[in-house]
Design an enzyme around this catalytic site. Sequence first.
Site, mmCIF file in Angstrom:
data_model
loop_
_atom_site.group_PDB
_atom_site.id
_atom_site.type_symbol
_atom_site.label_atom_id
_atom_site.label_comp_id
_atom_site.label_asym_id
_atom_site.label_seq_id
_atom_site.Cartn_x
_atom_site.Cartn_y
_atom_site.Cartn_z
ATOM 1 N N ASP A 36 0.808 -1.219 0.000
ATOM 2 C CA ASP A 36 0.000 0.000 0.000
ATOM 3 C C ASP A 36 0.843 1.272 0.000
ATOM 4 O O ASP A 36 0.322 2.381 0.089
ATOM 5 C CB ASP A 36 -0.942 0.023 1.208
ATOM 6 C CG ASP A 36 -0.209 -0.052 2.537
ATOM 7 O OD1 ASP A 36 1.038 -0.021 2.531
ATOM 8 O OD2 ASP A 36 -0.881 -0.139 3.584
ATOM 9 N N GLU A 38 3.196 2.164 2.244
ATOM 10 C CA GLU A 38 3.737 2.578 3.534
ATOM 11 C C GLU A 38 5.161 2.060 3.715
ATOM 12 O O GLU A 38 5.566 1.061 3.132
ATOM 13 C CB GLU A 38 2.838 2.069 4.662
ATOM 14 C CG GLU A 38 1.467 2.739 4.683
ATOM 15 C CD GLU A 38 0.612 2.276 5.855
ATOM 16 O OE1 GLU A 38 1.081 1.417 6.645
ATOM 17 O OE2 GLU A 38 -0.526 2.776 5.983
ATOM 18 N N ARG A 94 14.878 27.055 2.813
ATOM 19 C CA ARG A 94 14.639 28.215 1.951
ATOM 20 C C ARG A 94 13.488 29.089 2.458
ATOM 21 O O ARG A 94 13.620 30.312 2.536
ATOM 22 C CB ARG A 94 14.336 27.751 0.526
ATOM 23 C CG ARG A 94 14.020 28.883 -0.441
ATOM 24 C CD ARG A 94 13.705 28.358 -1.820
ATOM 25 N NE ARG A 94 14.896 27.881 -2.507
ATOM 26 C CZ ARG A 94 15.207 26.612 -2.665
ATOM 27 N NH1 ARG A 94 14.418 25.665 -2.192
ATOM 28 N NH2 ARG A 94 16.296 26.257 -3.313
ATOM 29 N N LYS A 191 21.673 39.459 -10.726
ATOM 30 C CA LYS A 191 20.600 38.502 -11.027
ATOM 31 C C LYS A 191 19.242 39.064 -10.653
ATOM 32 O O LYS A 191 19.065 39.615 -9.570
ATOM 33 C CB LYS A 191 20.841 37.188 -10.280
ATOM 34 C CG LYS A 191 19.747 36.142 -10.513
ATOM 35 C CD LYS A 191 20.121 34.800 -9.923
ATOM 36 C CE LYS A 191 20.119 34.787 -8.422
ATOM 37 N NZ LYS A 191 20.364 33.431 -7.872
ATOM 38 N N ARG A 193 15.447 37.581 -10.265
ATOM 39 C CA ARG A 193 14.635 36.359 -10.265
ATOM 40 C C ARG A 193 13.165 36.737 -10.336
ATOM 41 O O ARG A 193 12.646 37.452 -9.481
ATOM 42 C CB ARG A 193 14.909 35.527 -9.008
ATOM 43 C CG ARG A 193 14.116 34.217 -8.985
ATOM 44 C CD ARG A 193 14.486 33.353 -7.791
ATOM 45 N NE ARG A 193 15.833 32.802 -7.890
ATOM 46 C CZ ARG A 193 16.147 31.733 -8.592
ATOM 47 N NH1 ARG A 193 15.219 31.098 -9.302
ATOM 48 N NH2 ARG A 193 17.392 31.285 -8.614
ATOM 49 N N ASP A 218 28.443 28.131 -7.075
ATOM 50 C CA ASP A 218 27.202 28.371 -6.340
ATOM 51 C C ASP A 218 27.085 27.329 -5.244
ATOM 52 O O ASP A 218 27.707 26.259 -5.329
ATOM 53 C CB ASP A 218 25.986 28.297 -7.274
ATOM 54 C CG ASP A 218 24.830 29.172 -6.800
ATOM 55 O OD1 ASP A 218 24.833 29.561 -5.609
ATOM 56 O OD2 ASP A 218 23.923 29.451 -7.609
#
Length: 288
Positions: A36, A38, A94, A191, A193, A218
Amino acid sequence: MTRLYLPMPGNETIARALALSAGAELGAIETRRFPDGEAYVRLLSAVEGREVEIVCTLARPDEQFLSLIFAAETAREMGAARVNLIAPYLAYMRQDKRFKDGEAISSMHFARLLSRSFDGLITIDPHLHRRRDLGEIFTIATRVEHAAPLLADWIKDNVSDPLVVGPDAESEQWVAAVAGRAGAPHIVSNKTRRGDRDVSIDLPDLSALRARRAVLVDDIVSSGRTMIETARKLSAAGMAKPVCVAVHALFADQSYAELLSLCERVVSTDTVPHASNAISVAALLAPA
């Protein structure tokens, strides 16, 4: 107190390196899905009286979070003296502010959930913006390590005449540190965004730097749009294909393939298992 490293599925390589570094035992966890859907979790190693280090990078956390919590709680029930989490990549950092009415501040909620099941947390370069440190949202001991020196050393050893290029003005200090250790000049892009997958990039004058090999750096590559658009701008400015170096290689959708087509090479640390992994972070996560 003896230490035991328990890797969640997909984390066996880095857990093995950590156990070897610590002179500790590498254990095992069995996980599968019931029909199922789980989660089934079983600890295959004795944990009683031991300090248990569960190793689980939390990229794509929704697929593995319950299994992680079940493993931690089971270790505690089976008598572990301490249960710590080694998360080379820590998700859900974030969203640390409510920008619109009704939005979940997921970083706070995620921190509370982890704090209930673990005694300590070690991670690398969490995606913090408005928080100074993890202690503001976690109620357990936290330790943050930084991969910038590893990136700088890789650049110094593998790229001739590099120019380190940062993603935005906010990254200036971090990019300057990477460039300084690598012995290279640096610039940062401007930049804008407009959405999760919509960014525009402007670069400063590159006329005096065209002979150098641009190295885009980055901390997290998720949609990849920042590096992709920067690579295009560099090409339009007459520079050779850049090298891309990142800490956390998330690479959503087809971003990795698209970036590869624009770059000489794409390299990342192994905080998130990925084809681009070339820099080991095991030394950063070794016991203090």
